[in-house]
Design a protein around this motif. Sequence first.
Motif, PDB file in Angstrom:
ATOM      1  N   TYR A 178      24.894  76.221  10.407  1.00 43.49           N
ATOM      2  CA  TYR A 178      24.289  77.249   9.560  1.00 43.49           C
ATOM      3  C   TYR A 178      23.110  76.631   8.822  1.00 43.49           C
ATOM      4  CZ  TYR A 178      24.650  81.455   6.607  1.00 43.49           C
ATOM      5  OH  TYR A 178      24.428  82.649   5.972  1.00 43.49           O
ATOM      6  N   ASN A 179      22.126  77.440   8.492  1.00 43.40           N
ATOM      7  CA  ASN A 179      20.970  76.902   7.782  1.00 43.40           C
ATOM      8  C   ASN A 179      21.333  76.687   6.319  1.00 43.40           C
ATOM      9  OD1 ASN A 179      18.501  76.186   6.732  1.00 43.40           O
ATOM     10  ND2 ASN A 179      17.369  77.662   7.970  1.00 43.40           N
ATOM     11  N   LEU A 180      21.863  75.531   6.023  1.00 48.13           N
ATOM     12  CA  LEU A 180      22.389  75.264   4.688  1.00 48.13           C
ATOM     13  C   LEU A 180      21.321  75.359   3.616  1.00 48.13           C
ATOM     14  CD1 LEU A 180      24.701  72.191   5.436  1.00 48.13           C
ATOM     15  CD2 LEU A 180      25.289  74.610   5.465  1.00 48.13           C
ATOM     16  N   ASN A 181      20.103  74.912   3.943  1.00 49.72           N
ATOM     17  CA  ASN A 181      19.073  74.799   2.913  1.00 49.72           C
ATOM     18  C   ASN A 181      18.419  76.129   2.548  1.00 49.72           C
ATOM     19  OD1 ASN A 181      19.373  71.972   2.707  1.00 49.72           O
ATOM     20  ND2 ASN A 181      18.118  71.692   4.527  1.00 49.72           N
ATOM     21  N   GLU A 182      18.685  77.182   3.320  1.00 49.98           N
ATOM     22  CA  GLU A 182      18.148  78.501   2.987  1.00 49.98           C
ATOM     23  C   GLU A 182      19.260  79.482   2.642  1.00 49.98           C
ATOM     24  OE1 GLU A 182      15.568  79.805   6.114  1.00 49.98           O
ATOM     25  OE2 GLU A 182      13.992  78.370   5.597  1.00 49.98           O
ATOM     26  N   SER A 183      20.419  78.958   2.244  1.00 52.05           N
ATOM     27  CA  SER A 183      21.591  79.806   1.996  1.00 52.05           C
ATOM     28  C   SER A 183      22.222  79.567   0.630  1.00 52.05           C
ATOM     29  CB  SER A 183      22.635  79.573   3.097  1.00 52.05           C
ATOM     30  OG  SER A 183      22.101  79.843   4.364  1.00 52.05           O
ATOM     31  N   PHE A 184      21.497  78.944  -0.299  1.00 56.75           N
ATOM     32  CA  PHE A 184      22.047  78.756  -1.636  1.00 56.75           C
ATOM     33  C   PHE A 184      20.959  79.003  -2.674  1.00 56.75           C
ATOM     34  CE2 PHE A 184      19.964  74.695  -1.142  1.00 56.75           C
ATOM     35  CZ  PHE A 184      19.593  74.336  -2.426  1.00 56.75           C
TER      36      PHE A 184
END
Length: 492
Positions: free
Chosen positions: A205-211
């Motif tokens: 998952y695109n961790l850096n665009e999900s928080f």
Amino acid sequence: MKKYKFIPIIVLLAFLVTSCSAQSDIPGEITTHVENSNVKADAVQPKINDYTEPMLAFSTVANTIDETYLDYSESYELISNLENAKIRTNINQSIESVIHKSKNNTLQIERSLYDASSNAPLQMKVTGKPLYFDNQVLSYEIVFKTLTAGDEESNSYVFLNYDLASGQSIKLKDLLPLDQFYSQMEATHSESFDEPFNKNTISIYNLNESFYFSDKNSAVFFIRPFELSDKQKQSIKMPLTGIQYDPSKKLIIGAATINKEHIENTDFYDVFFSYPYFEGTDGDYSKINQVIEQHVNELYDYGTNMAILDHQVVEPPALNDLDNNITSPDLDSVETSDPESTNVPDATESIDSSASEFDLPIYWYNLSYNIYTNNEKILSFGLYDYQYTGGAHGLSSGNFYSYDLELGKQIEIKDLFEPKFDYITYINDCIYRKIDQEVKNDPDSNYAYYDFNGIDENIKFYIEDNELVIFFDQYEIAPYAAGTPTFKISLP
């Protein structure tokens, strides 16, 4: 020991006044930056801490597109008052690049696939706004809402986070170790996942665009419905606790990245190029920008010439006439190009009477980019080409450039290691171990189909988070379904 050590320095929290303007003239450019319309000086008030200084203000950008195949509107906020113009420009352009890429890709798809006899136009609404800011960070949300002919609504979300003192993006692992993140995911929402919890599911998952930050010491991780399993029918907003963001580890950006675009569609080809221009004031950035222009022009000439010839057009157009001496991405070998840009002739003016017996599709040519490291010491970025000329799918490839700004030279992979160090064997061993480990964890994963036989000194790479990343194009070591494999390599 590696030769390049990217040692963090303490970033001054006082914002520095710079003389960088938000837009500069670019020698030899093929298109000007797409200007936005209907700008309103409306300040928004997201959640902020009482102690926040300085107070950010935002202006609104609004645009619409009304076509038979697309009903589109966008409204998003940009920073209007951050004192450091270089950082303000870099953040605003980063926000706009995400919105523009989605908009133009949607235009390209809908224009090509729309059937007036059976389809209503796709409705798409894009909004962008700050969710939280204080005197250190900004969290920003972009929402893409689409409504199809069957009244089926779909929403997607992108969250962008910035360090206001350095202009750098904030990544999830800047807040807490990823193992701690996975543990919180498993403990908090295990009922939403397939059992047992598999961190590999979320790791792709695109961790850096999900928080996004919810306050100074807290953040939220957001997961769309059905993203992780069929059991997950609702979106998940998972609080991230115990975060410790340290802004002193962020080096200030070396130059603001301006998002340049060239958009063109004819009866034979559809071009959407999005590429970076580095708004630096020294000669290194000027030469790097020319390297990018060379790549852009070569891709344009190759694609449009092939599309025109395949569609039986006699005279292919030329984008512009770059200096023929530009033959290498090495900083010292790039000559200054002609600053005059030329107009592209209309390809429809010279159609051969002998049309092809095949119903060829309109060829697609896309160019996008990603900046992996951008500070006052190192610049590393990738340019991604995509072409579709018919068939089941298109083809993509990547080209990468890394520069030592202090030495004024392009970095070769051997420069990242001590002389005489056998870096090829070291990298090969790292990749073999990674593939073996992943196959052991999941025998049915894509890794089971990798055919890796080692690298050479010409392997593609970039630098991200002080790590070497090895990149393989489609089909290079794996089937198409595996995409473009990458491997992170720790530098000894």
